[in-house]
Design a protein around this motif. Structure first.
Motif, short mmCIF file in Angstrom:
data_model
loop_
_atom_site.label_atom_id
_atom_site.label_comp_id
_atom_site.label_asym_id
_atom_site.label_seq_id
_atom_site.Cartn_x
_atom_site.Cartn_y
_atom_site.Cartn_z
N ALA A 234 40.35 32.48 37.88
CA ALA A 234 39.57 31.80 38.93
C ALA A 234 39.51 32.75 40.32
O ALA A 234 38.28 32.91 40.92
N GLN A 235 40.40 33.45 40.57
CA GLN A 235 40.37 34.57 41.61
C GLN A 235 39.52 35.68 41.35
O GLN A 235 38.53 35.93 42.29
N LEU A 236 39.21 36.09 40.21
CA LEU A 236 38.52 37.10 39.85
C LEU A 236 36.91 36.51 39.77
O LEU A 236 35.96 37.22 40.26
N ALA A 237 36.65 35.38 39.35
CA ALA A 237 35.46 34.58 39.52
C ALA A 237 35.09 34.62 40.77
O ALA A 237 33.79 34.67 41.29
N VAL A 238 35.83 34.28 41.75
CA VAL A 238 35.41 33.83 42.97
C VAL A 238 35.28 35.69 43.72
O VAL A 238 34.36 35.55 44.55
N ASP A 239 35.88 36.60 43.47
CA ASP A 239 35.68 38.09 44.00
C ASP A 239 34.49 38.35 43.38
O ASP A 239 33.76 39.08 44.11
N ALA B 155 48.57 29.25 34.74
CA ALA B 155 49.11 30.55 35.62
C ALA B 155 47.77 31.57 35.46
O ALA B 155 47.65 31.90 36.52
N ALA B 156 47.70 32.00 34.03
CA ALA B 156 46.71 32.84 34.06
C ALA B 156 45.37 32.40 34.46
O ALA B 156 44.51 33.24 34.77
N GLY B 157 45.00 31.28 34.26
CA GLY B 157 43.85 30.67 34.73
C GLY B 157 43.57 30.83 36.31
O GLY B 157 42.40 31.00 36.88
N VAL B 158 44.88 30.67 36.94
CA VAL B 158 44.63 30.96 38.53
C VAL B 158 43.98 32.46 38.82
O VAL B 158 43.17 32.53 39.67
#
Length: 424
Positions: A62-67, A56-59
């Motif tokens: 991933a969001q921060l990496a995309v941003d 769940a923390a990995g999601v």
């Protein structure tokens, strides 16, 4: 002939005693093997549940990496982002205590944005992290998370030991599994102090059940220096002492409730002395965190708002689900006649959970009332003991569904807190 008959009688008696001893040894070996299997099941559930929290923390990572990719900025590493999630919210303040200690002064009208607000947090967990950081490579963040991972496993085993003592090995296996996947168990992977409290509370309750008063009192004293709701152990010690005095005139039991509040009192003295003012902790709680008392009104209001508008607020949803879960577990505790000592501790935790005005019923607060989890596990029918195979299959299906829902809730609350969607 008389001597031969006497020898035969004696031989039969000896053989009977040998058979009884062999049966007792076999039963002990069987219990030991069943307990080991229960431990393995519980620990396997714990490992899987920790993987759910990290996923769940990995999601969020991933969001921060995309941003970052969209903004043209350097992408943060997955490890850094995941650990940032696991050290967010209260974790930030505990790490500030690890690095800076308690403030030597607290400004007037302090807000939660000022670093001196760390005076609101209790010392046992951050001091333990600081000690572990000396010997464990990787920095204080790694030490904080590693310590809680180990403490979580210890807490699970202690929960199993309590359930085994009071009920059965089957109940212990269910209790450990449910403890691992309960949504509030996310705190066992965050840099929070609940893991420390639960280990100390479970150890104290076991010692109280064994009537080891001095050790129970000392353990409770450390626990009351770990979290504010550790004060619930003072109530448990008092009830245990009352029962011991009433049933066996054991006046030595009074040492437990006398020792229990020392951690809380000592912390208040230490913070006041360090900050140079009286009532420093209470002032920080009031000013920086706007914490007051509502005597359950906030929990009732949030639950009512969720009923009228289910999609209006995740905070209302968490409160309502916590209240419903609480009612169900209290019912189970009543049905299985949970020990008065464990009931006293749980009742005090519930009162302390419902009293605050700002942060009320939450999965992590309910999680610290872990004897109610044991009660639920003990109440649940054991399919292996039910001669009605049709009913047993429904009991098994219901149990499996409960675990799936808890696992889904664990992932959901971890993700929700990771994106700062609700207050833990």
């Amino acid at each position: 002939p008389h001597r031969v008959a006497a020898l035969l009688i004696r031989s039969r008696a000896v053989l009977s005693q040998v058979d009884d001893a062999h049966g007792a040894i076999t039963a002990i070996d069987d219990d030991r093997s069943r307990w080991i299997r229960a431990l393995l099941v519980g620990l396997a559930a714990y490992v899987v549940s920790r993987m759910c929290v990290v996923a769940a923390a990995g999601v969020r990572a991933a969001q921060l990496a995309v941003d970052a990719r969209a903004d043209g900025t350097p992408e943060p590493s997955a490890f850094e982002t995941i650990t940032n999630v696991l050290t967010s919210w209260d974790g930030r303040w505990y790490l500030e205590l690890v690095r800076r200690g308690y403030p030597d002064s607290i400004p007037p009208d302090i807000t939660y944005e000022q670093l001196e607000a760390r005076a609101a947090f209790f010392p046992v967990y951050p001091w333990s992290v600081r000690a572990l950081d000396v010997v464990l490579p990787g920095g204080d963040t790694v030490a904080a998370l590693a310590l809680n991972f180990v403490l979580g496993a210890i807490a699970l085993v202690l929960v199993g030991l309590i359930a085994r003592r009071l009920y059965s090995i089957s109940a212990a296996a269910r209790a450990m599994t449910l403890f691992a996947v309960f949504p509030g168990s996310f705190v066992l992977s965050f840099a929070y102090s609940e893991a420390t409290l639960i280990v100390l509370a479970a150890a104290c309750l076991l010692l109280l059940l064994d009537e080891r008063w001095i050790l129970a009192g000392v353990t409770a004293a450390v626990a009351t220096g770990a979290r504010p709701n550790g004060i619930a152990l003072v109530v448990a010690c008092a009830v245990a002492s009352f029962i011991a005095i009433r049933t066996s005139r054991d006046w030595r039991s009074l040492v437990a409730p006398v020792l229990a509040p020392i951690g809380f009192i000592g912390f208040q003295w230490y913070v006041d002395r360090t900050a140079g003012e009286r009532g420093a902790w209470f002032r920080v709680q009031s000013e920086a965190w706007s914490e007051g008392t509502s005597f359950g009104v906030t929990a009732f209001t949030n639950t009512a708002q969720f009923i009228t508008n289910p999609l209006g607020s995740p905070t209302d949803a968490l409160t309502a689900l916590s209240v419903v879960s609480l009612i169900a577990m209290v019912y189970c505790a009543w049905r299985v006649r949970l020990s008065w000592i464990l009931s006293a501790y749980s009742a005090a935790i519930i009162v302390l959970m419902l009293m605050p005005e700002t942060v009320t019923a939450r999965p992590r607060f309910l999680f610290t009332a872990f004897p109610l989890i044991i009660a639920l596990a003990a109440w649940w029918p054991d399919p292996d003991d039910d001669p009605d195979h049709h009913r047993a299959s429904w009991d098994r299906a219901g149990w499996d569904l409960t675990l799936v829902l808890c696992g889904a809730g664990l992932v959901a609350v971890t993700g929700l807190y990771g994106v700062f969607g609700a207050i833990p």
